[in-house]
Design a protein around this motif. Structure first.
Motif, short mmCIF file in Angstrom:
data_model
loop_
_atom_site.label_atom_id
_atom_site.label_comp_id
_atom_site.label_asym_id
_atom_site.label_seq_id
_atom_site.Cartn_x
_atom_site.Cartn_y
_atom_site.Cartn_z
N ASN A 112 20.80 29.57 -37.90
CA ASN A 112 19.90 30.71 -38.04
C ASN A 112 20.54 31.94 -37.39
O ASN A 112 20.59 32.06 -36.16
N ALA A 113 21.02 32.82 -38.22
CA ALA A 113 21.74 34.00 -37.71
C ALA A 113 20.81 35.04 -37.11
O ALA A 113 21.27 35.97 -36.44
N THR A 114 19.51 34.92 -37.34
CA THR A 114 18.57 35.93 -36.82
C THR A 114 18.22 35.69 -35.35
O THR A 114 17.69 36.60 -34.70
N LEU A 115 18.49 34.51 -34.84
CA LEU A 115 18.19 34.20 -33.45
C LEU A 115 19.33 34.66 -32.54
O LEU A 115 20.50 34.58 -32.91
N LYS A 116 18.96 35.12 -31.36
CA LYS A 116 19.97 35.50 -30.38
C LYS A 116 20.68 34.24 -29.86
O LYS A 116 20.07 33.17 -29.78
N PRO A 117 21.96 34.36 -29.51
CA PRO A 117 22.69 33.19 -29.02
C PRO A 117 22.02 32.51 -27.84
O PRO A 117 22.01 31.28 -27.74
N ALA A 118 21.42 33.29 -26.94
CA ALA A 118 20.75 32.69 -25.77
C ALA A 118 19.56 31.84 -26.20
O ALA A 118 19.34 30.74 -25.67
N VAL A 119 18.81 32.32 -27.18
CA VAL A 119 17.66 31.56 -27.69
C VAL A 119 18.14 30.31 -28.42
O VAL A 119 17.57 29.22 -28.27
N GLN A 120 19.20 30.45 -29.21
CA GLN A 120 19.75 29.30 -29.92
C GLN A 120 20.21 28.22 -28.94
O GLN A 120 19.91 27.05 -29.12
N ASN A 121 20.94 28.64 -27.92
CA ASN A 121 21.41 27.68 -26.93
C ASN A 121 20.26 26.96 -26.25
O ASN A 121 20.29 25.74 -26.05
N SER A 122 19.22 27.70 -25.89
CA SER A 122 18.08 27.10 -25.20
C SER A 122 17.37 26.08 -26.10
O SER A 122 17.00 24.99 -25.65
N LEU A 123 17.18 26.42 -27.38
CA LEU A 123 16.50 25.50 -28.30
C LEU A 123 17.33 24.25 -28.55
O LEU A 123 16.80 23.13 -28.60
N VAL A 124 18.64 24.43 -28.70
CA VAL A 124 19.51 23.27 -28.93
C VAL A 124 19.48 22.33 -27.73
O VAL A 124 19.37 21.10 -27.89
N VAL A 125 19.56 22.88 -26.54
CA VAL A 125 19.49 22.04 -25.33
C VAL A 125 18.14 21.35 -25.23
O VAL A 125 18.05 20.18 -24.86
N LEU A 126 17.06 22.05 -25.60
CA LEU A 126 15.72 21.45 -25.57
C LEU A 126 15.62 20.28 -26.53
O LEU A 126 15.09 19.21 -26.17
N PHE A 127 16.13 20.44 -27.76
CA PHE A 127 16.09 19.34 -28.74
C PHE A 127 16.89 18.14 -28.24
O PHE A 127 16.47 16.99 -28.43
N LYS A 128 18.04 18.39 -27.64
CA LYS A 128 18.85 17.29 -27.11
C LYS A 128 18.13 16.58 -25.98
O LYS A 128 18.17 15.35 -25.87
N ALA A 129 17.43 17.33 -25.12
CA ALA A 129 16.70 16.73 -24.01
C ALA A 129 15.55 15.85 -24.53
O ALA A 129 15.33 14.75 -24.01
N VAL A 130 14.84 16.33 -25.54
CA VAL A 130 13.74 15.53 -26.11
C VAL A 130 14.29 14.25 -26.73
O VAL A 130 13.70 13.17 -26.58
N ALA A 131 15.43 14.34 -27.43
CA ALA A 131 16.04 13.15 -28.01
C ALA A 131 16.43 12.14 -26.93
O ALA A 131 16.27 10.92 -27.12
N ASN A 132 16.92 12.63 -25.80
CA ASN A 132 17.29 11.73 -24.70
C ASN A 132 16.08 11.07 -24.07
O ASN A 132 16.18 9.97 -23.50
N MET A 133 14.92 11.72 -24.18
CA MET A 133 13.72 11.18 -23.54
C MET A 133 12.89 10.28 -24.45
O MET A 133 11.88 9.74 -24.01
#
Length: 270
Positions: A112-133
């Motif tokens: 998604n090119a409309t999202l800022k890199p900081a927001v993208q990074n935060s969402l990606v890390v969040l999805f990975k954390a949920v998958a780990n849990m």
């Protein structure tokens, strides 16, 4: 007269018996399947075992052993065919399906090119954390069943299925089972806390890196010093191991790239 709700120990015995038979079936199927498809034996064996028992209005071997029967939320009727089918599918494929949904969401955010890199990074890390849990969510549900009763499988709870006792349960003290539930619950909460802490730490580390890496000597992907620098088509620089390894999109601007478009910088030092 309504039948009594099944005791937690009887539900646990039934689940352990069924799990044992499903693993035996999975082992036999894995020996017959090609090695590259052997991992599919576990969900397929669970689907077959429950289809020939639960889906046909029959007790499983574990339920017959413990003297319990599946009922709906009213405790007066057998679960509907739709609820039984839903519980079987969730038990067999629920976790894998959830992981695929999380990976799809992660990929969608990265592209998604409309999202800022900081927001993208935060969402990606969040999805990975949920998958780990995800395994810890199952442990929390199992612990609550040890303490207060109910089906061990999360899929049955989501489908509104419970158990009643059709013959007298064996005399037993359930204090040790409640203690096991509290210990399991504590362990699951600690594990979830560790995953959340690691995700927060990762996001904090990513915020320390600017969006441009012209004067940065660290690789944003692996957070190590850049070794054998390579430049991506977007202009950002990473180490060779990351560029030709797991990276499929730029870790800074999320621009997709092909491996043959990566250019090694032979005489460049960041």
């Amino acid at each position: 007269m309504a039948l009594p709700a099944a005791q937690p120990a009887e539900v646990l015995r039934a689940w352990q018996k069924d799990d044992h038979y499903e693993k035996q079936l999975a082992g036999s199927m894995a020996r017959l399947m090609p090695s590259n498809h052997a991992s599919k034996a576990v969900p397929i064996s669970s689907l077959l075992y429950k289809s020939f028992t639960t889906l046909n209005d029959l007790q499983t071997l574990g339920e017959e052993y413990s003297g319990i029967v599946q009922v709906d939320e009213t405790y007066h009727k057998l679960p509907t065919f739709g609820n039984r089918l839903l519980s079987i599918l969730l038990s067999a494929f629920g976790e894998n399906l959830t992981r695929k949904v999380l990976r799809y969401a992660e990929t969608a955010v990265e592209q998604n090119a409309t999202l800022k890199p900081a927001v993208q990074n935060s969402l990606v890390v969040l999805f990975k954390a949920v998958a780990n849990m995800l395994p810890q969510f199952e442990s929390i549900h199992r612990a609550l069943c040890y303490i207060s009763g109910g089906p061990i499988q999360l899929g049955k709870t989501a489908s509104g299925i419970d158990y009643v006792q059709v013959r007298p349960a064996a005399a037993a003290y359930y204090a040790h089972l409640r203690l096991l539930g509290m210990v399991t619950l504590l362990h699951a909460f600690v594990s979830c806390g560790q995953s959340i802490y690691q995700a927060k730490r990762h996001m904090d580390q990513m915020r320390e890196f600017p969006n441009e890496v012209d004067s940065n000597k660290s690789c944003v992907a692996c957070l190590e010093e850049i070794v054998q620098p390579c430049v991506l088509p977007c202009g950002h620089i990473f180490c060779m191991e990351c560029s030709y390894g797991a990276l499929e999109t730029c870790a800074l601007c999320r621009t997709p790239f092909l491996k043959n478009s990566v250019v090694p910088l032979m005489n460049y030092s960041p």
